[in-house]
Design an enzyme around this catalytic site. Structure first.
Site, mmCIF file in Angstrom:
data_model
loop_
_atom_site.group_PDB
_atom_site.id
_atom_site.type_symbol
_atom_site.label_atom_id
_atom_site.label_comp_id
_atom_site.label_asym_id
_atom_site.label_seq_id
_atom_site.Cartn_x
_atom_site.Cartn_y
_atom_site.Cartn_z
ATOM 1 N N ARG A 31 -0.942 -2.932 -7.305
ATOM 2 C CA ARG A 31 -2.314 -2.529 -6.289
ATOM 3 C C ARG A 31 -3.264 -2.284 -7.361
ATOM 4 O O ARG A 31 -4.094 -1.368 -6.911
ATOM 5 C CB ARG A 31 -1.739 -1.227 -5.883
ATOM 6 C CG ARG A 31 -0.612 -1.533 -4.723
ATOM 7 C CD ARG A 31 -1.383 -1.760 -3.330
ATOM 8 N NE ARG A 31 -0.437 -2.102 -2.234
ATOM 9 C CZ ARG A 31 0.090 -1.422 -1.363
ATOM 10 N NH1 ARG A 31 -0.210 -0.062 -1.433
ATOM 11 N NH2 ARG A 31 1.143 -2.149 -0.445
ATOM 12 N N ARG B 215 -7.265 1.236 -3.055
ATOM 13 C CA ARG B 215 -8.408 2.333 -2.692
ATOM 14 C C ARG B 215 -8.625 3.226 -3.764
ATOM 15 O O ARG B 215 -9.722 4.300 -3.463
ATOM 16 C CB ARG B 215 -7.651 3.011 -1.427
ATOM 17 C CG ARG B 215 -7.496 2.181 -0.341
ATOM 18 C CD ARG B 215 -6.499 2.955 0.667
ATOM 19 N NE ARG B 215 -5.304 2.573 0.221
ATOM 20 C CZ ARG B 215 -4.062 3.000 0.994
ATOM 21 N NH1 ARG B 215 -4.264 3.767 2.197
ATOM 22 N NH2 ARG B 215 -3.023 2.726 0.272
ATOM 23 N N ARG C 233 -14.176 -2.931 1.270
ATOM 24 C CA ARG C 233 -13.568 -2.797 2.847
ATOM 25 C C ARG C 233 -14.159 -2.317 3.954
ATOM 26 O O ARG C 233 -14.209 -2.998 4.860
ATOM 27 C CB ARG C 233 -12.289 -2.015 2.378
ATOM 28 C CG ARG C 233 -11.065 -2.082 3.736
ATOM 29 C CD ARG C 233 -10.285 -0.965 3.471
ATOM 30 N NE ARG C 233 -10.718 0.316 3.603
ATOM 31 C CZ ARG C 233 -10.042 1.598 3.420
ATOM 32 N NH1 ARG C 233 -8.699 1.430 3.269
ATOM 33 N NH2 ARG C 233 -10.636 2.749 3.386
ATOM 34 N N ASP D 125 -1.695 -9.243 1.622
ATOM 35 C CA ASP D 125 -0.495 -8.439 1.710
ATOM 36 C C ASP D 125 0.903 -9.211 2.082
ATOM 37 O O ASP D 125 0.658 -10.424 2.423
ATOM 38 C CB ASP D 125 -0.581 -7.733 3.093
ATOM 39 C CG ASP D 125 0.333 -6.406 3.058
ATOM 40 O OD1 ASP D 125 -0.147 -5.372 2.300
ATOM 41 O OD2 ASP D 125 1.151 -6.616 3.807
ATOM 42 N N TYR E 281 10.435 -4.721 7.993
ATOM 43 C CA TYR E 281 8.945 -4.439 8.895
ATOM 44 C C TYR E 281 9.044 -5.335 10.079
ATOM 45 O O TYR E 281 8.762 -4.882 11.175
ATOM 46 C CB TYR E 281 7.878 -5.087 7.998
ATOM 47 C CG TYR E 281 7.526 -4.003 6.757
ATOM 48 C CD1 TYR E 281 6.789 -3.094 7.139
ATOM 49 C CD2 TYR E 281 7.683 -4.222 5.543
ATOM 50 C CE1 TYR E 281 6.586 -2.124 5.997
ATOM 51 C CE2 TYR E 281 7.618 -3.466 4.460
ATOM 52 C CZ TYR E 281 6.907 -2.310 4.785
ATOM 53 O OH TYR E 281 6.601 -1.707 3.737
HETATM 54 O O1 CP3 Z 1 -1.274 -5.536 -6.093
HETATM 55 C C1 CP3 Z 1 -2.327 -5.735 -5.625
HETATM 56 O O2 CP3 Z 1 -3.697 -5.439 -6.245
HETATM 57 C C2 CP3 Z 1 -2.315 -6.907 -4.751
HETATM 58 C C3 CP3 Z 1 -2.513 -6.749 -3.167
HETATM 59 C C4 CP3 Z 1 -1.434 -6.177 -2.526
HETATM 60 C C5 CP3 Z 1 -1.568 -5.296 -1.489
HETATM 61 N N1 CP3 Z 1 -0.297 -5.065 -0.814
HETATM 62 C C6 CP3 Z 1 -2.680 -4.813 -0.761
HETATM 63 C C7 CP3 Z 1 -2.783 -3.642 0.126
HETATM 64 C C8 CP3 Z 1 -0.048 -6.376 -2.801
HETATM 65 C C9 CP3 Z 1 0.680 -7.246 -3.850
HETATM 66 C C10 CP3 Z 1 0.645 -5.679 -1.350
HETATM 67 C C11 CP3 Z 1 2.093 -5.728 -1.321
HETATM 68 C C12 CP3 Z 1 2.802 -5.048 -0.297
HETATM 69 N N2 CP3 Z 1 2.231 -4.825 0.981
HETATM 70 C C13 CP3 Z 1 4.047 -4.451 -0.377
HETATM 71 C C14 CP3 Z 1 4.956 -4.879 -1.486
HETATM 72 C C15 CP3 Z 1 4.439 -3.729 -2.459
HETATM 73 C C16 CP3 Z 1 5.016 -2.264 -2.321
HETATM 74 O O3 CP3 Z 1 4.189 -1.668 -2.674
HETATM 75 O O4 CP3 Z 1 6.461 -2.049 -2.513
HETATM 76 C C17 CP3 Z 1 4.392 -3.890 0.829
HETATM 77 C C18 CP3 Z 1 5.613 -2.928 1.193
HETATM 78 C C19 CP3 Z 1 3.137 -4.236 1.622
HETATM 79 C C20 CP3 Z 1 3.178 -3.598 3.111
HETATM 80 C C21 CP3 Z 1 1.856 -2.555 3.241
HETATM 81 N N3 CP3 Z 1 0.523 -2.973 2.983
HETATM 82 C C22 CP3 Z 1 2.033 -1.298 3.373
HETATM 83 C C23 CP3 Z 1 3.262 -0.366 3.501
HETATM 84 C C24 CP3 Z 1 0.595 -0.889 3.589
HETATM 85 C C25 CP3 Z 1 0.247 0.513 3.666
HETATM 86 C C26 CP3 Z 1 0.588 1.323 2.500
HETATM 87 C C27 CP3 Z 1 -0.369 2.504 2.426
HETATM 88 O O5 CP3 Z 1 -0.448 2.976 1.280
HETATM 89 O O6 CP3 Z 1 -1.195 2.845 3.344
HETATM 90 C C28 CP3 Z 1 -0.211 -1.811 3.192
HETATM 91 C C29 CP3 Z 1 -1.626 -1.590 3.227
HETATM 92 C C30 CP3 Z 1 -2.201 -2.518 1.890
HETATM 93 N N4 CP3 Z 1 -1.926 -3.496 1.379
HETATM 94 C C31 CP3 Z 1 -3.460 -1.776 1.153
HETATM 95 C C32 CP3 Z 1 -3.645 -2.544 0.102
HETATM 96 C C33 CP3 Z 1 -4.781 -2.173 -1.018
HETATM 97 C C34 CP3 Z 1 -4.183 -0.460 1.663
HETATM 98 C C35 CP3 Z 1 -4.789 -0.769 2.721
HETATM 99 C C36 CP3 Z 1 -6.263 -0.370 2.704
HETATM 100 O O7 CP3 Z 1 -6.883 -0.813 2.068
HETATM 101 O O8 CP3 Z 1 -6.413 0.388 3.744
#
Ligand code: CP3
Length: 355
Positions: free
Chosen positions: A27, A31, A40, A78, A155
């Site tokens: 990540r 954010r 964003r 994602d 999911y």
């Molecule tokens: O690592 C990176 O910088 C690459 C980008 C990346 C994102 N999601 C961006 C993201 C990667 C590799 C992921 C993987 C991801 N997505 C996983 C596996 C990794 C882990 O955390 O175990 C999972 C389970 C997801 C599913 C997902 N996407 C969830 C549960 C959420 C909400 C989480 C939250 O904290 O609110 C997301 C959204 C998401 N994916 C964000 C980002 C930067 C936040 C969204 C936003 O900007 O509002």
């Protein structure tokens, strides 16, 4: 393609000598960075950002511009792009996390799921990979990624995030045949998605098995690891004359490292609950290790962050085969200066282990 100017991340994954321990962070584009929040806002919302290759490229490069120590870029996207491309209708409700319009609950639902074609159905991701590779211009390698079949299945069956995986575990035990059919379709989808990313320019790939650790030891082998092994077996392992390393990350997988190392992956991602020195002794020379600082350490002051980095480097010990990372993604509340202190500490303190 342009030659890589910094390849210590790829070298460490293959256990070749490096000058300092490479570092990147799950990540890393997210954010906690004000520039991410601005892009964003420009895109409108998170999925529109993922679907716009130019803006996805912009946010991928933001942490690299801010932190010159970063040794890898990770595609901004994602894991839930695959279920979306299978027709589940992904959306994000503000503050609620991911949701799906359609939920998978029966064998008939599973039979109806298509296996997405990466260029046709997920072309926006392939375009983002190509755009990022062009803009990186050989600065550091680009990591592609996907979710694991089990993690994606949770999911799809729950219809979003879950605390207890009630519906997905009920399906696993009530109707293992249906769960296997779903996981098999997902394994095929993930394999062709990751191979698409590799052909488009991803130089390493990571499989995020975020929820494998919620399973029993037996269920983990049968319903998560077996499908990740299928994927590893089907991946393109060399592209453009160079090995494309595969990293398996099961959060909560510390008890199962030996069997994860037997899949043929190049490296294992560790969360912060394992001791990286013991993990190294257990997997021997089979795989490299990536990790594993508790992301919460970044809430503490820079001196505490440096001390924790020093402890983990010492626990791993001398020699190559370690990629420094957090044990899970950075959280939105972290001060960006603390992330900077983390990256600096890894390079400053690790040279002594590579002489
Ligand atoms: O690592 C990176 O910088 C690459 C980008 C990346 C994102 N999601 C961006 C993201 C990667 C590799 C992921 C993987 C991801 N997505 C996983 C596996 C990794 C882990 O955390 O175990 C999972 C389970 C997801 C599913 C997902 N996407 C969830 C549960 C959420 C909400 C989480 C939250 O904290 O609110 C997301 C959204 C998401 N994916 C964000 C980002 C930067 C936040 C969204 C936003 O900007 O509002």
């Amino acid at each position: 393609m342009t030659a890589l100017k910094n390849d210590r991340f790829l070298r460490a994954l293959q256990k070749q000598p490096v000058d300092v321990t490479p570092v990147w962070m799950m990540r890393q584009a997210g954010r906690y960075l004000p520039e991410y929040r601005a892009t964003r806002a420009k895109a409108g919302d998170f999925m529109s950002l993922c679907m716009n290759p130019q803006l996805a490229c912009e946010v991928t490069l933001q942490p690299l511009d801010r932190y010159p120590q970063l040794d890898a870029a990770i595609l901004f996207s994602d894991i839930l792009t695959i279920p979306d491309a299978m027709g589940q209708g992904l959306y994000f409700e503000a503050g609620e996390g991911p949701r799906f319009k359609k939920v998978v609950s029966s064998q008939a639902d599973i039979d109806a799921l298509p296996i997405p074609d990466p260029e046709k159905d997920l072309g926006y991701v392939m375009d983002a990979v190509r755009t990022i590779r062009r803009e990186l211009n050989g600065r550091v390698p680009l990591i592609g990624f996907s979710g694991s079949p089990w993690t994606l299945a949770t999911y799809m069956v729950e219809g979003g995030s879950s605390r207890d995986f009630r519906k997905s575990k009920a399906m696993l035990y009530d109707n293992p045949q249906a769960m296997h059919a779903l996981l098999d379709k997902l394994a095929q989808s993930v394999t062709s998605y990751l191979n698409g990313q590799i052909k488009a320019g991803a130089q390493a790939v990571q499989i995020f098995d975020s929820w494998g650790g919620s399973l029993s030891a037996a269920a983990y082998q049968e319903f998560s690891l077996a499908y990740m092994k299928k994927i590893v077996d089907g991946l393109i392992r060399e592209h453009d004359g160079r090995r494309v390393p595969v990293i398996l990350f099961t959060k909560g997988g510390g008890l199962w490292l030996e069997s994860m190392a037997d899949t043929g992956a190049d490296a294992l991602g560790l969360d912060w609950t394992c001791d990286i020195g013991s993990a190294r002794a257990r997997v021997g020379s089979k795989v490299a290790l990536q990790g594993n600082m508790d992301p919460s350490v970044l809430y503490a002051n820079p001196a505490a962050i440096r001390a924790e980095v020093a402890r983990i480097l010492a626990a791993y010990g001398s020699g190559t085969g370690h990629v420094f990372n957090l044990g899970h993604g950075i959280t939105p509340e972290v001060d960006p200066a603390h992330a900077g202190a983390f990256f600096e500490a890894v390079h400053e303190q690790s040279a002594q282990y590579h002489q």
